[in-house]
Design an enzyme around this catalytic site. Structure first.
Site, PDB file in Angstrom:
ATOM      1  N   LYS A   1       0.863  -1.190   0.000  1.00 20.04           N
ATOM      2  CA  LYS A   1       0.000   0.000   0.000  1.00 20.04           C
ATOM      3  C   LYS A   1       0.899   1.239   0.000  1.00 20.04           C
ATOM      4  CE  LYS A   1      -1.969   3.235   2.228  1.00 20.04           C
ATOM      5  NZ  LYS A   1      -1.775   4.614   1.683  1.00 20.04           N
TER       6      LYS A   1
ATOM      7  N   GLY B   1       6.882   6.139   8.017  1.00 18.72           N
ATOM      8  CA  GLY B   1       6.025   7.325   7.966  1.00 18.72           C
ATOM      9  C   GLY B   1       6.130   8.086   9.272  1.00 18.72           C
ATOM     10  N   SER B   2       5.060   8.799   9.601  1.00 19.08           N
ATOM     11  CA  SER B   2       5.142   9.676  10.777  1.00 19.08           C
ATOM     12  C   SER B   2       5.066   8.872  12.074  1.00 19.08           C
ATOM     13  CB  SER B   2       4.004  10.687  10.730  1.00 19.08           C
ATOM     14  OG  SER B   2       2.787  10.037  11.002  1.00 19.08           O
TER      15      SER B   2
ATOM     16  N   VAL C   1       1.318   7.970  13.303  1.00 25.02           N
ATOM     17  CA  VAL C   1       0.703   6.882  12.520  1.00 25.02           C
ATOM     18  C   VAL C   1       1.412   5.555  12.840  1.00 25.02           C
ATOM     19  CG1 VAL C   1       0.220   5.986  10.195  1.00 25.02           C
ATOM     20  CG2 VAL C   1      -0.071   8.418  10.667  1.00 25.02           C
ATOM     21  N   GLY C   2       2.729   5.598  12.927  1.00 30.38           N
ATOM     22  CA  GLY C   2       3.500   4.384  13.230  1.00 30.38           C
ATOM     23  C   GLY C   2       3.097   3.794  14.574  1.00 30.38           C
TER      24      GLY C   2
ATOM     25  N   GLU D   1       9.561   2.548  10.944  1.00 36.15           N
ATOM     26  CA  GLU D   1      10.571   3.600  10.785  1.00 36.15           C
ATOM     27  C   GLU D   1       9.814   4.913  10.777  1.00 36.15           C
ATOM     28  OE1 GLU D   1      13.660   3.628  11.043  1.00 36.15           O
ATOM     29  OE2 GLU D   1      14.038   1.472  10.961  1.00 36.15           O
TER      30      GLU D   1
ATOM     31  N   CYS E   1      13.250  11.834   6.411  1.00 33.92           N
ATOM     32  CA  CYS E   1      13.270  11.662   7.870  1.00 33.92           C
ATOM     33  C   CYS E   1      14.704  11.728   8.383  1.00 33.92           C
ATOM     34  CB  CYS E   1      12.562  10.389   8.284  1.00 33.92           C
ATOM     35  SG  CYS E   1      13.265   8.933   7.575  1.00 33.92           S
TER      36      CYS E   1
ATOM     37  N   GLN F   1       1.482  19.590   2.791  1.00 30.98           N
ATOM     38  CA  GLN F   1       2.817  19.723   3.382  1.00 30.98           C
ATOM     39  C   GLN F   1       3.260  21.183   3.391  1.00 30.98           C
ATOM     40  OE1 GLN F   1       4.761  17.359   5.025  1.00 30.98           O
ATOM     41  NE2 GLN F   1       5.900  19.206   5.536  1.00 30.98           N
TER      42      GLN F   1
ATOM     43  N   GLU G   1       9.008  17.239  14.250  1.00 24.88           N
ATOM     44  CA  GLU G   1       9.461  17.023  12.876  1.00 24.88           C
ATOM     45  C   GLU G   1       8.619  17.880  11.930  1.00 24.88           C
ATOM     46  OE1 GLU G   1       8.982  13.076  11.060  1.00 24.88           O
ATOM     47  OE2 GLU G   1      11.004  13.343  10.232  1.00 24.88           O
TER      48      GLU G   1
HETATM   49  C1  UN1 Z   1      18.275   8.411   3.044  1.00 25.30           C
HETATM   50  O1  UN1 Z   1      18.442   9.471   3.658  1.00 25.30           O
HETATM   51  O2  UN1 Z   1      19.167   7.888   2.363  1.00 25.30           O
HETATM   52  O3  UN1 Z   1      11.827   8.475   4.923  1.00 25.30           O
HETATM   53  C2  UN1 Z   1      17.002   7.674   3.050  1.00 25.30           C
HETATM   54  C3  UN1 Z   1      13.019   8.743   4.964  1.00 25.30           C
HETATM   55  C4  UN1 Z   1      13.975   7.617   5.292  1.00 25.30           C
HETATM   56  C5  UN1 Z   1      14.841   7.297   4.141  1.00 25.30           C
HETATM   57  C6  UN1 Z   1      16.021   8.174   4.060  1.00 25.30           C
HETATM   58  N1  UN1 Z   1      13.229   6.461   5.713  1.00 25.30           N
HETATM   59  O4  UN1 Z   1      13.425   9.852   4.733  1.00 25.30           O
END
Ligand code: UN1
Length: 484
Positions: free
Chosen positions: A171, A224-225, A228-229, A246, A280, A327, A379
Site C-alpha cells: 500500500k 512514515g510519521s 501513525v506508526g 521507521e 526523515c 505539506q 518534525e
Molecule cells: C536516506 O536518507 O538515504 O523516509 C534515506 C526517509 C527515510 C529514508 C532516508 N526512511 O526519509
C-alpha cells in the site's frame, strides 16, 4: 487512463480513482489511480495468504531470478522512473533518477540474500542431540510506505520480503501512486506466481487500516510519521502480529569549532534542504560551536542565496517544490511558530513566485534558537533548519541527544578524538561523520533509536530478523536399532 490495482495476478479496477497532481505545476495531472475498496483489500490479503505455502518453499534460485530481473529492469529504466518520480513528488531529476537506480540495486542486493536465509547449526550441550535454528518466512507482509521515497523505500521492504519467502500486500502513499504503479508493473512481469505480490492503492485510513487490522497479515512494515506508526504498532501488537516501524527524526548536525568550514556548510546545505528537506534523515537542528558560529551562518546563507528553486524536472533546479499543498501548509505553520517563539528568521521561508502554479518555498534558516522551541522538537518535514549555538563540544552532544527521537546524527570535525567520542555518545541509529545526515548506502542497515524506530532494522542483512522467524530444533538421534 485509470491505473489499476494488482491482485492475485490480475489488474483490477478500483471502486474509485485519485488524480495524481504535479507539485511543480498543479495544472499537470499525471494520471488517475484506482482506489481499492474493502473487498479488494480483503481479496489481496487472501491471495497473498493462498500463495504463501508454495512461495515460502520455492527454491532460492527462483527467488534470486525474480528479484534480479526486477532490479535489472529498474536500473535500465531509471531515467523514465526518475522522471515520473520527479514529476509527482517534486524532488529534482538527478535525485529522482539516483533514487530509481538505488531501488534497482536494492532488488539486486536482496536477490543474493535469497541464498542466505538458511538454517544455522550449533553444538548441543547434550550428547546425541542435534541443535539447529531454522529461518522460516514471517508470512503475509503488509508494506505501507510514505511519499518521500516512492521507489527506494518500497524496494527495501518488498525485495527482502520476497527474498526471504514472504508474500506481499503493498500500500503506497496515495500522493505517489505513479512511481508505485510503475514499480508494481515491473514486479508483475518478473515471473512471480499469482498472489505473491499485490498492489492496493488508496488512503491510509481505509486501505492501510484494512491491512493493519487483518489477522491474516502476519507482519507490517511501515515508514512514515511517528503518530501513525505508533497507532499501527499498537493495532498489530494487539492482534499478535509483528511490526517494523521507521518513523520520525529531528536529526542533529554538530559543527565543531575545529570543522573544515566548507565541509560543514556543504553538509548543512545538502542535509537540510536537498529533497526539499522532506527526508526523515534531514538535518533539522544545526548545533554549532560558538567559535565558528558567525562564519558558518554567513557562509551557509551565502550558499543558500544562490539556490535555484523551481520545476523539479528543469535541469537548472537545485530544490524542487514542496510535495503537496498539505505539506506546504505544515511548513508555513512551522515558519510562523518559529517567528512567534522568538527565533530569528535569518534567511528564506518565502513563497517563490514562478510562472507555473506550484508549491514553491524558499528554504529557511532560523538562528538564535533554543532546543526547547517547537521548531527544534517537532518534525517539520520541510526545507527548514534551525541553528542552536553551543559553547562546548560536551554541550553540543547534550543538545543533540535531547530529543524524543534518534534516527540519524552527524558531526563535522577534523579531530579524530572528537569524532570517536561523538560516535560513541550519540543516541542515534546512524552516525554520519563529515557527511550530511541524509543519504545512506543501499546495502547498509537503516535504523533509529528512541521513538524513531521499532523492531529490527530495515535493509542490509539485518532486516532478516524482521522478515523471517526463528524455529529452534533439538533433535535426538534415534538409537541405531530403531532407525529406518
Ligand atoms: C536516506 O536518507 O538515504 O523516509 C534515506 C526517509 C527515510 C529514508 C532516508 N526512511 O526519509
Amino acid at each position: 487512463m485509470l491505473r489499476n490495482n494488482f491482485i492475485a495476478g490480475e489488474w483490477v479496477r478500483g471502486d474509485d480513482g485519485i488524480e495524481n497532481v504535479n507539485p511543480s505545476d498543479t495544472r499537470d495531472i499525471i494520471d488517475l489511480y484506482a482506489v481499492a475498496g474493502a473487498k479488494q483489500v480483503k481479496d489481496a490479503i487472501d491471495a497473498a495468504a493462498s500463495a504463501l505455502p508454495a512461495w515460502s518453499l520455492c527454491s532460492p534460485l527462483k527467488r534470486f531470478d525474480v528479484l534480479d530481473t526486477i532490479g535489472t529492469e529498474i536500473i535500465s529504466r531509471q531515467k523514465e522512473l526518475g522522471d515520473c518520480l520527479a514529476r509527482e513528488e517534486g524532488k529534482t531529476l538527478d535525485e529522482a533518477t539516483a533514487e530509481a537506480a538505488r531501488a534497482g540495486h536494492l532488488f539486486k542486493f536482496f536477490a543474493t540474500e535469497a541464498y542466505r536465509s538458511n538454517s544455522e547449526g550449533y553444538e548441543s550441550i547434550r550428547q546425541s542431540v542435534e541443535l539447529s535454528v531454522r529461518r522460516e518466512p514471517l508470512g503475509v507482509v503488509g508494506v505501507i510506505t510514505p511519499w518521500n521515497f516512492p521507489l527506494a523505500i518500497p524496494a527495501w521492504k518488498i525485495a527482502p520480503a520476497l527474498a526471504y519467502g514472504n508474500t506481499v500486500v503493498f500500500k503506497p502513499a496515495e500522493l505517489v501512486s505513479g512511481s508505485a504503479w510503475l514499480l508494481a508493473e515491473i514486479i508483475s512481469r518478473a515471473g512471480l506466481p499469482e498472489g505473491v505480490f499485490n498492489l492496493v492503492m488508496g488512503r491510509g485510513s481505509d486501505v492501510g487500516q484494512g491491512i493493519v487490522s487483518s489477522s491474516k497479515v502476519t507482519g507490517v512494515t511501515f515508514t512514515g510519521s511517528t503518530p501513525v506508526g505508533k497507532s499501527i504498532g499498537s493495532t498489530v501488537f494487539d492482534r499478535g502480529g509483528r511490526v517494523q516501524l521507521e518513523m520520525g527524526g529531528k536529526n542533529p548536525l554538530v559543527i565543531c569549532g575545529d570543522a573544515d568550514i566548507d565541509v560543514a556548510v556543504d553538509c548543512a546545505l545538502k542535509g537540510s534542504f536537498f529533497s526539499t528537506g522532506q527526508r526523515c534523515t534531514a538535518s533539522s537542528r544545526l548545533i554549532v560551536e560558538e567559535s565558528i558560529h558567525e562564519e558558518f551562518i554567513d557562509k551557509l546563507v551565502d550558499r543558500m542565496s544562490s539556490l535555484r528553486i523551481g520545476d523539479a524536472r528543469s535541469p537548472e533546479t537545485d530544490i524542487g517544490p514542496v510535495a503537496s499543498e498539505a505539506q506546504l501548509e505544515v511548513d508555513l505553520k512551522y515558519l510562523k511558530i518559529g517567528d512567534e517563539e522568538g527565533a530569528v528568521r535569518r534567511f528564506g521561508g518565502d513563497l517563490v513566485q514562478s510562472d507555473k502554479p506550484g508549491y514553491y518555498l524558499f528554504p529557511a534558516l532560523f538562528t538564535e534558537t533554543t532546543n526547547t522551541m517547537r521548531i527544534n522538537r517537532e518534525e517539520i518535514f520541510g526545507p527548514i533548519a534551525a541553528v542552536v549555538r553551543v559553547s562546548s563540544f560536551d554541550e553540543a552532544i547534550e543538545v543533540a541527544n535531547d530529543a524524543e527521537v534518534g534516527l540519524s546524527a552527524g558531526v563535522v570535525s577534523t579531530s579524530p578524538a572528537r569524532i570517536k567520542e561523538f560516535v560513541r555518545r550519540i543516541e542515534a541509529g546512524m552516525a554520519q561523520v563529515n557527511l550530511p545526515t541524509a543519504g545512506m548506502d543501499f546495502h547498509a542497515p537503516f535504523t533509529g533509536r528512541k521513538s524513531s524506530s521499532f523492531g529490527p532494522p530495515e535493509k542490509g542483512s539485518y532486516c532478516r530478523e524482521f522478515f523471517t522467524q526463528a524455529k529452534v530444533v533439538h533433535e535426538a538421534e534415534l538409537p541405531a536399532i530403531n532407525a529406518v
